[in-house]
Design a protein around this motif. Structure first.
Motif, PDB file in Angstrom:
ATOM      1  N   ARG A  20       0.828  -1.205   0.000  1.00 45.30           N
ATOM      2  CA  ARG A  20       0.000   0.000   0.000  1.00 45.30           C
ATOM      3  C   ARG A  20       0.869   1.264   0.000  1.00 45.30           C
ATOM      4  NH1 ARG A  20      -5.429  -1.076   0.655  1.00 45.30           N
ATOM      5  NH2 ARG A  20      -5.989   0.758   1.852  1.00 45.30           N
ATOM      6  N   ILE A  78       1.141   4.350  -3.191  1.00 43.53           N
ATOM      7  CA  ILE A  78       1.120   5.828  -3.178  1.00 43.53           C
ATOM      8  C   ILE A  78       1.986   6.341  -4.328  1.00 43.53           C
ATOM      9  CG2 ILE A  78       1.720   7.913  -1.885  1.00 43.53           C
ATOM     10  CD1 ILE A  78       1.239   6.417   0.687  1.00 43.53           C
ATOM     11  N   THR A 131       0.206   7.251  -8.303  1.00 42.15           N
ATOM     12  CA  THR A 131       0.370   8.678  -8.596  1.00 42.15           C
ATOM     13  C   THR A 131       1.163   8.872  -9.880  1.00 42.15           C
ATOM     14  OG1 THR A 131       0.303   9.212  -6.246  1.00 42.15           O
ATOM     15  CG2 THR A 131       1.276  10.860  -7.698  1.00 42.15           C
ATOM     16  N   ASP A 175      -1.536  15.453  -4.689  1.00 44.80           N
ATOM     17  CA  ASP A 175      -1.257  14.051  -5.001  1.00 44.80           C
ATOM     18  C   ASP A 175      -1.508  13.176  -3.774  1.00 44.80           C
ATOM     19  OD1 ASP A 175      -0.177  14.515  -7.685  1.00 44.80           O
ATOM     20  OD2 ASP A 175       1.434  15.534  -6.632  1.00 44.80           O
ATOM     21  N   GLY A 216     -10.010   9.639  -5.433  1.00 44.50           N
ATOM     22  CA  GLY A 216      -8.935   8.696  -5.720  1.00 44.50           C
ATOM     23  C   GLY A 216      -7.566   9.153  -5.260  1.00 44.50           C
ATOM     24  N   ALA A 275      -4.267   9.537  -2.891  1.00 49.90           N
ATOM     25  CA  ALA A 275      -3.560   8.708  -1.917  1.00 49.90           C
ATOM     26  C   ALA A 275      -3.713   9.359  -0.551  1.00 49.90           C
ATOM     27  CB  ALA A 275      -2.088   8.605  -2.294  1.00 49.90           C
ATOM     28  N   VAL A 298      -3.033   9.400   3.630  1.00 52.43           N
ATOM     29  CA  VAL A 298      -2.280   8.960   4.803  1.00 52.43           C
ATOM     30  C   VAL A 298      -3.015   9.515   6.020  1.00 52.43           C
ATOM     31  CG1 VAL A 298      -0.098   9.114   6.064  1.00 52.43           C
ATOM     32  CG2 VAL A 298      -0.098   8.978   3.544  1.00 52.43           C
ATOM     33  N   ALA A 322      -7.348   4.550   3.605  1.00 56.04           N
ATOM     34  CA  ALA A 322      -6.004   5.113   3.514  1.00 56.04           C
ATOM     35  C   ALA A 322      -5.011   4.098   2.963  1.00 56.04           C
ATOM     36  CB  ALA A 322      -5.548   5.577   4.888  1.00 56.04           C
ATOM     37  N   LEU A 323      -3.927   4.609   2.402  1.00 53.44           N
ATOM     38  CA  LEU A 323      -2.831   3.733   1.986  1.00 53.44           C
ATOM     39  C   LEU A 323      -1.770   3.621   3.065  1.00 53.44           C
ATOM     40  CD1 LEU A 323      -2.573   4.637  -1.800  1.00 53.44           C
ATOM     41  CD2 LEU A 323      -3.409   2.514  -0.776  1.00 53.44           C
TER      42      LEU A 323
END
Lengths: 155, 155, 155, 155, 155, 155, 155, 155
Positions: free
Chosen positions: C65, C69, C73, D79, D105, D107, D109, D127-128
């Protein structure tokens, strides 16, 4: 056209039933959907189906991701998303759903008591209506879907 | 609402039938779709319909592009994409389908044996559930679509 | 315009450097990006930063995961996605990237040896070019970006 | 490529400065953005600029909608979206931002203390990465953007 | 803001140079792009780089797909797409580009002689301007980008 | 699922009827749509409904824009777009439709005689199948929708 | 980040200059764009460049479509769209721009005198701010972009 | 396929009924939708359901936002949006709807008297047809949906 309405948020009172009953009484062409409202099932679904986890974080992650299959699909499919904030709990998932719906351009109706007004101001600002009672939500649906407003002659 | 579930990947065992039978037994409101699972037809469809090719690359290209008419349309139409990885073959098409579904924001369920866990970690990371058996997929659908979880009272 | 090219897939040979060197020699206006190519770091990044996991599945999930990121991206930001399949490993992540790029409508170039041709037919079918050597990819970039083709007078 | 990172959520500690300082020390090519972090200004901006309101609801609505010009634009431009939940307040706006970013969509955290783990499980599931300290976020950015991981040779 | 203008279609006269020279003379902040205009290179690029084909269909397919890497990327990146139809050839690729640009919502300017008017009516109907000469296209760009129109005082 | 297939292009032969009859004979779950195929009505619809124009350009513009209400709506609604190029006329509208469908990510089947192969190479390159006869299109639909391929046992 | 602000609507007073001067004075990192504000040029651009029309409808159509190349491109490129309604004229183009911006999810600021409040209620309802003076718009930009609010200490 | 047509704009004459009656007489497969056309209900719905406001601005804001739930949902769901401008009022909401529909790529038909032609030129320029009478709209629907044009033999 059958309108699709997703009822997000608080799961400890019968507000969903109140709204559904009101819509039925008005013979509205509407289909309601909602998250799984059994709190225990919602918490445990991941491990119950896919196997136990020793770590609570992964126990919750598995469940939350299973629930997301349901909730995200239904929010994306909805025309209107009603988000109710209750008196207890953090309810971050309700606010998350509101943000998710907002970014998808869904029509949002927020339902909460006046005491949460300041804390919910960003969520309210993304809504097209802020109601305090399920009956107001029924009145909104009746007006928005069928154009009917109590006391107005042509509607 | 009728849920649409695409069953991608391995075509040599009867896992699709197991899932469909489980869904039928539970009377789920779901429609399944899948790629053409006759391996020979899937390989040869392009040249069988549009004319033979001397070069294996174009033989395969013609077939793969015909199959893409079906698979991409059905993945785009699906609410949930289940991707199964079996014991044999490279199965790059299954991973391709998973990536395709992920970029479209579909809910992904991956189905594979534990021995593929490390090699599939990127695919698993894009999924909302990772299952090992078709019965678990049935249980997921039962929970996600109908909110039913064995052993939980209100569901 | 600076073209953005993402180089996905196999991380055990120097094919990325070969392509970058060729582009530099041709003075192409291009920016390359790639996944983290240190295999060990890529496997362990999740636990190294966010804490160890006893279960290999979560060890891998955390890492995959984190890597997502970066990779998602960069794929979304790319104009062209080159996906290389090597001789070893399952490389499902490479096929996943190809599917992800395809659904986003990216121009895809696949790079692999002839022996993988049949197994990769669905991936190849989604590509606008299938190459066998990094030098061919350089020639593609030289033609696509600068319109130059060896042996053709006006280009 | 300059990465764009939006730092959402809690505004009463200096976590944003910690992350920015760490990124600067690592010479990362990153641009940070954030909501207005002056609590009073954020509350009053609407009436200060556009005129007073007698009703607190509209006082807040005017402010929240002005803030939305900033926050939605910056989230859409980002991003990576980092969302921090602190120890106090309802912080529904942080969860709203997370949902908004998820639907786009982005990313995500999430940054929070372990005691909020269960209440934030739906947010964490989107979350990633889930971190506990700003330093972990710096390490994530260092790895994701520059491919550097402490203790790994090639990175 | 630098405007991006893609010049699609006929490749046998110097209309692109006329437009570029006019834009330069007016000091417009514009970047032009175009397909590869060397007819032979455009036809042969696929086999020249990726290997010969015995069948003309695949010879052409390989080349057309390589060209698509360039043309689709540049059309997607453009603000305005100018499509010129000349006196000769079928020019289906020009009409294809116009349709492609239309579906993406690009501003389209069509450039053709009056004798093609009826045959091009569907293409013209999708355009925001239909011009007959490159000088008119320059005047359009001068007006649209810089707001200047010969003979009007304030512009 | 009922598949939706739009039949674009040539309007002077009965190819649409051939395909529809074949689909009916195979009991396919498919709905066909098409442009208005009465050439005179298609040319004159604009002025017939909205008033005559002295200038042929505006006569055509009015008609082409009315036709666009139908054609763009139906292409957007289609799963598969079949585009047929006949022996006569410029048929730029057919190529325009192909480009329009390509940018929307529709599955495209092109139908034309071999003599147009080189001129149509860009259109063919955007298609997932290139057929020469309506019967081949029927066979494609039979395979793609129902998974049936003549001579293959399991399909 | 340079913010992009499109100033739509009324063209007979100097409100755009007032806003630009205020932004310059505050050293804001912002780029303004606008329609062509020379009324005569805006009306005649189509026929001036592409040839006279006998019918006023087509005279206007040619001009309005040329202007749309500029206005739609700049609205799509903008982060914030300010729409000003003046005292005179129908100004349907201003309301059209507001609707166009709303459907694209742009942040909208409406600028009008109190007497238009009721007639503009649908437009205002789509805005994130409703201002009465250009100075208020400057204050909004100053707050939204730089986080500065007169009288608040930390901003 | 059932076509969906939204009838926006003027609410003081019976043009919607005229169009609906014409469509019924022609047995068209079409579903019409519209805003709430009771002027008083439309103005007051917000306060009637959600509580009175002392300030007219918020009275209107509450109503306009409730109406937006209906109008935006129905415009997004429509294939064709007909926008009628009458003789009275500012009708900025009609122009707003046209802009909203245009940005969504809807087919737009504008309906107005010749005297508004110049003031509506930007709106007309975004339309695929400009009609003067409801009967013309019926004729357009008859042609566009069923391919029938009075006086043309094959249609």
């Amino acid at each position: 056209m059958t309108w699709s309405v997703y009822l997000s948020g608080e799961i400890h009172t019968d507000w969903r039933e109140t709204i559904a009953a009101g819509a039925r009484a008005a013979d509205l062409d509407v289909r309601f959907s909602a998250p799984v409202t059994d709190h225990a099932a919602s918490d445990d679904c991941g491990v119950a189906i896919l196997g136990a986890e020793g770590d609570k974080f992964w126990h919750d992650a598995k469940g939350a991701r299973l629930n997301a299959i349901r909730t995200r699909t239904l929010i994306e499919e909805a025309d209107i998303v009603v988000v109710r904030f209750g008196d207890k709990y953090k309810q971050w998932n309700a606010a998350f759903d509101a943000g998710y719906a907002a970014a998808l351009g869904k029509a949002i109706v927020v339902l909460h008591q006046p005491e949460h007004q300041h804390a919910l101001k960003e969520v309210d600002a993304a809504a097209l209506a802020v109601a305090e009672t399920p009956d107001q939500v029924v009145a909104i649906l009746l007006y928005v879907i069928d154009g009917k407003l109590a006391g107005y002659k042509d509607t």
